[in-house]
Design a protein around this motif. Structure first.
Motif, PDB file in Angstrom:
ATOM      1  N   PHE B  74       0.819  -1.225   0.000  1.00  0.00           N
ATOM      2  CA  PHE B  74       0.000   0.000   0.000  1.00  0.00           C
ATOM      3  C   PHE B  74       0.854   1.278   0.000  1.00  0.00           C
ATOM      4  CE2 PHE B  74      -4.074  -1.882   2.085  1.00  0.00           C
ATOM      5  CZ  PHE B  74      -4.242  -2.694   0.980  1.00  0.00           C
ATOM      6  N   SER B 120      -8.904   8.768  -7.160  1.00  0.00           N
ATOM      7  CA  SER B 120      -7.750   8.066  -7.721  1.00  0.00           C
ATOM      8  C   SER B 120      -6.928   9.064  -8.514  1.00  0.00           C
ATOM      9  CB  SER B 120      -8.207   6.915  -8.623  1.00  0.00           C
ATOM     10  OG  SER B 120      -7.082   6.276  -9.194  1.00  0.00           O
ATOM     11  N   GLY B 122      -3.099  10.711  -9.278  1.00  0.00           N
ATOM     12  CA  GLY B 122      -1.697  10.326  -9.246  1.00  0.00           C
ATOM     13  C   GLY B 122      -1.449   9.077 -10.069  1.00  0.00           C
ATOM     14  N   ASN B 123      -0.180   8.721 -10.111  1.00  0.00           N
ATOM     15  CA  ASN B 123       0.222   7.594 -10.951  1.00  0.00           C
ATOM     16  C   ASN B 123       0.556   6.339 -10.154  1.00  0.00           C
ATOM     17  OD1 ASN B 123       0.047   9.190 -13.313  1.00  0.00           O
ATOM     18  ND2 ASN B 123       2.019  10.119 -12.815  1.00  0.00           N
ATOM     19  N   ASP B 124       0.368   6.390  -8.868  1.00  0.00           N
ATOM     20  CA  ASP B 124       0.696   5.244  -8.042  1.00  0.00           C
ATOM     21  C   ASP B 124      -0.257   4.085  -8.341  1.00  0.00           C
ATOM     22  OD1 ASP B 124       2.076   5.153  -4.780  1.00  0.00           O
ATOM     23  OD2 ASP B 124       1.321   3.463  -5.938  1.00  0.00           O
ATOM     24  N   SER B 126      -0.917   1.600  -6.596  1.00  0.00           N
ATOM     25  CA  SER B 126      -1.655   1.107  -5.428  1.00  0.00           C
ATOM     26  C   SER B 126      -3.051   1.714  -5.315  1.00  0.00           C
ATOM     27  CB  SER B 126      -0.868   1.387  -4.146  1.00  0.00           C
ATOM     28  OG  SER B 126      -0.635   2.769  -4.013  1.00  0.00           O
ATOM     29  N   ALA B 127      -3.244   2.833  -5.986  1.00  0.00           N
ATOM     30  CA  ALA B 127      -4.556   3.482  -5.894  1.00  0.00           C
ATOM     31  C   ALA B 127      -5.669   2.596  -6.434  1.00  0.00           C
ATOM     32  CB  ALA B 127      -4.527   4.813  -6.634  1.00  0.00           C
ATOM     33  N   PHE B 129      -6.112  -0.434  -5.873  1.00  0.00           N
ATOM     34  CA  PHE B 129      -6.557  -1.431  -4.906  1.00  0.00           C
ATOM     35  C   PHE B 129      -7.842  -0.999  -4.198  1.00  0.00           C
ATOM     36  CE2 PHE B 129      -1.756  -2.139  -4.091  1.00  0.00           C
ATOM     37  CZ  PHE B 129      -1.623  -2.706  -5.342  1.00  0.00           C
ATOM     38  N   ILE B 130      -8.083   0.272  -4.212  1.00  0.00           N
ATOM     39  CA  ILE B 130      -9.207   0.791  -3.424  1.00  0.00           C
ATOM     40  C   ILE B 130     -10.505   0.635  -4.214  1.00  0.00           C
ATOM     41  CG2 ILE B 130     -10.141   2.800  -2.230  1.00  0.00           C
ATOM     42  CD1 ILE B 130      -7.283   3.818  -1.958  1.00  0.00           C
TER      43      ILE B 130
END
Lengths: 432, 161
Positions: B74, B120, B122-124, B126-127, B129-130
């Protein structure tokens, strides 16, 4: 000689009493609030309505009046004379309070006074009528006690509907000035409220009507700084906006987005986003209001029409992993989660101070969008003429930057444009 | 009649159960149907050459189960294991795996209408996953989509341990 002396004494007493009563009834220039024993701020209408209603009662019992009145021509004056004739022998001159000579009322002046009284009775709060309703049996029975201005049971402090209308700097010596100032203020306030509500979109207009802002609430910096205050929905209707220019806004209702209250949010945003050929957005085609706030020492201004609510940042933000650095977290509110944006990092990343995240005190939300801008403090609102802003010509880069407020030397943010950009950055919003 | 109406409402707005756990002070939820069991923290055997998000493996009644470092996945800072740390055995993408969490809280009931879309930005990675966010007991609950916790290739790689 012996007969004439008491007669003369009586006559003098009657004269003094006559003056006193005339003064009491018609001296509108005196400080009525203090003289009548009524709480300051109670209007003249109370005095004229209450006292004569009681005092004229004995007059009907004594129609004969040997000492005709001297100056007045009205019925009230005549009644006063009768009253004097009846009660004069009972009152020693020394017991009477010293007052300045009675002011005469001519026929010509009577309508004006009547009009003034009428105006005041309409503009001032009605709770003053409670004074009239209070029974005064002692007054009827013993006039002497009344004339000595014995302390009467004061009316209970009434809730003042518009306490702001009376300023300490304005002495209440001139009822005319008081009335005009109060009228001006109330009219100004009403116009402002109506204009703001009509300019706001439908959902926000509902908020204005239903929220505490329907009361004359104010975006007060001191009040807002009370962090213990509950996170009440606050729509920034400002009490005293600083007027930059006295020029009247041209009434161009056709191009005014305020007239279109039935449109939905998307339509509203797109309407606001449109920039006209004159190099200004739609919301800046006429005089508009902006709210000033501070972010890391930088003063920013946003158009009031695009603001949603101001929420104190008292609670801890709920961080959501995997987001951009400028996303601070979610802030629960009564109207849903606010996606709080790190304004300092978004607006000026080159000068970003990480301390901002702990110093930010408020979140200003964008109307119709889930986004909120974290700010250090909220400052005053400002009325601006379009000419007071240096509008940006080229807006390909940092499109949210509308221009610069010349007088304040601060940045004006095109907040609808910023909202569109933020929405565009949200992938989930796109997928939906 | 009333029963029928209630059934229709339930079909239109189904109620789901979520097992909640805590990570770095925040509360997360996973679908209870994907949770097999919750274990106290046991010794996790490290695996050489394992991806960074894999802590190691455990022996679950004769079956080797890989344990994922949820904090790392995360993007949260790592922390020491405590007494309240738990290994939640989940089933996702037909794979059984474990996720290490700070603590397991409770099972909550949420209607679909109570779940809001999460931002959501940004470029991460992990986002993604939500699955959504919801408010329960004045607390924000971040709902995790376990199917997206790992990519297809990563699930395959995990099964090789």
């Amino acid at each position: 000689m012996a007969d004439s002396e008491p007669h003369s004494k009586n006559h003098r007493q009657i004269q003094v009493l006559q003056n006193y009563l005339d003064d009491l009834l018609f001296d509108t220039d005196s400080d009525l609030g203090a003289d009548s024993g009524v709480e300051p701020g109670i209007d003249i209408n109370v005095v004229n309505k209450t006292k004569p209603a009681v005092e004229t009662e004995p007059l009907k019992k004594n129609p004969d009046n040997a000492h005709a009145g001297t100056n007045t021509e009205s019925n009230t004056a005549s009644n006063t004379k009768n009253y004097a004739n009846q009660s004069a022998p009972e009152i020693p001159v020394s017991a009477l309070p010293k007052r300045k000579p009675a002011k005469l009322i001519s026929k010509a002046a009577a309508p004006a006074i009547s009009q003034r009284i009428q105006v005041q009775s309409e503009s001032l709060p009605k709770p003053t009528l409670r004074v009239k309703q209070e029974p005064k049996p002692e007054f009827k029975r013993n006039l002497r006690s009344e004339l000595k201005q014995e302390p009467r049971p004061e009316p209970k402090p009434e809730p003042r509907v518009a306490p702001k209308l009376e300023t300490k700097s304005q002495p209440r010596t001139s009822p005319r000035a008081f009335v005009s100032a109060e009228q001006e203020l109330s009219v100004l306030e009403e116009q402002k409220r109506q204009r703001l509500q009509s300019m706001l979109s439908q959902p926000l207009a509902k908020k204005v009507l239903n929220s505490p802002l329907s009361r004359p609430t104010v975006v007060d910096k001191k009040a807002l700084k009370q962090k213990t205050a509950e996170s009440v929905t606050v729509v920034p209707v400002v009490k005293e906006a600083v007027v930059q220019s006295e020029q009247k806004a041209h009434a161009d209702s056709e191009s005014d987005p305020a007239a279109r209250t039935s449109q939905n949010t998307d339509e509203k945003v797109s309407t606001f986003l449109k920039w006209q050929k004159n190099g200004r957005p739609v919301w800046a085609q006429r005089e508009f209001e902006v709210l000033m706030f501070e972010v890391s020492g930088l003063t920013l201004a946003v158009p009031l029409v695009a603001l949603g609510q101001i929420v104190p940042l008292t609670d801890k933000l709920a961080p959501v992993f995997g987001q951009s650095d400028w996303f601070m977290g979610l802030l629960p509110s009564k109207l849903g989660d606010i996606r709080v944006v790190n304004t300092a990092l978004l607006v000026m990343p080159e000068k970003y101070d990480p301390a901002f995240t702990s110093e930010a005190g408020y979140v200003i939300t964008i109307d119709g969008h889930p986004w909120g801008l974290a700010v250090d403090c909220v400052k005053q609102a400002l009325k601006l003429e379009p000419d007071a802003v240096k509008w940006r010509g080229e807006r390909s880069k940092r499109a949210w930057l509308a221009g610069t407020v010349k007088t304040e030397m601060c940045v004006l943010i095109d907040i609808p444009q910023m909202a569109i950009q933020l929405d565009g950055a949200d992938k989930n919003l796109h997928s939906n | 009649m009333a029963v029928n109406i209630r059934k229709k409402e339930e079909n239109a707005d189904p109620e789901l159960q979520w097992v909640t756990f805590k990570l770095a002070g925040e509360k997360y939820g996973i679908n209870v149907m994907q949770v097999q069991e919750v274990l106290r923290y046991n010794e996790i055997a490290a695996v050489p050459g394992a991806p960074s998000y894999v802590i190691g493996i455990i022996n679950l009644r004769g079956t080797v189960v890989s344990v994922i470092d949820t904090r790392s996945r995360f993007g949260l800072p790592s922390d020491e294991v405590t007494d309240s740390s738990r290994i939640v055995i989940i089933e996702a993408e037909t794979h059984v795996t474990g996720i290490l969490v700070d603590s397991v809280a409770e099972v909550v009931y949420l209607r679909q209408s109570e779940i809001e879309t999460a931002p959501s930005v940004g470029n991460d990675e992990s986002a993604k996953f939500i699955q959504g966010v919801s408010h329960k007991n004045n607390e924000l609950l971040i709902l995790v989509d376990l199917e997206k916790l790992l990519t297809e290739d990563e699930w395959v790689e995990m099964s090789m341990f």
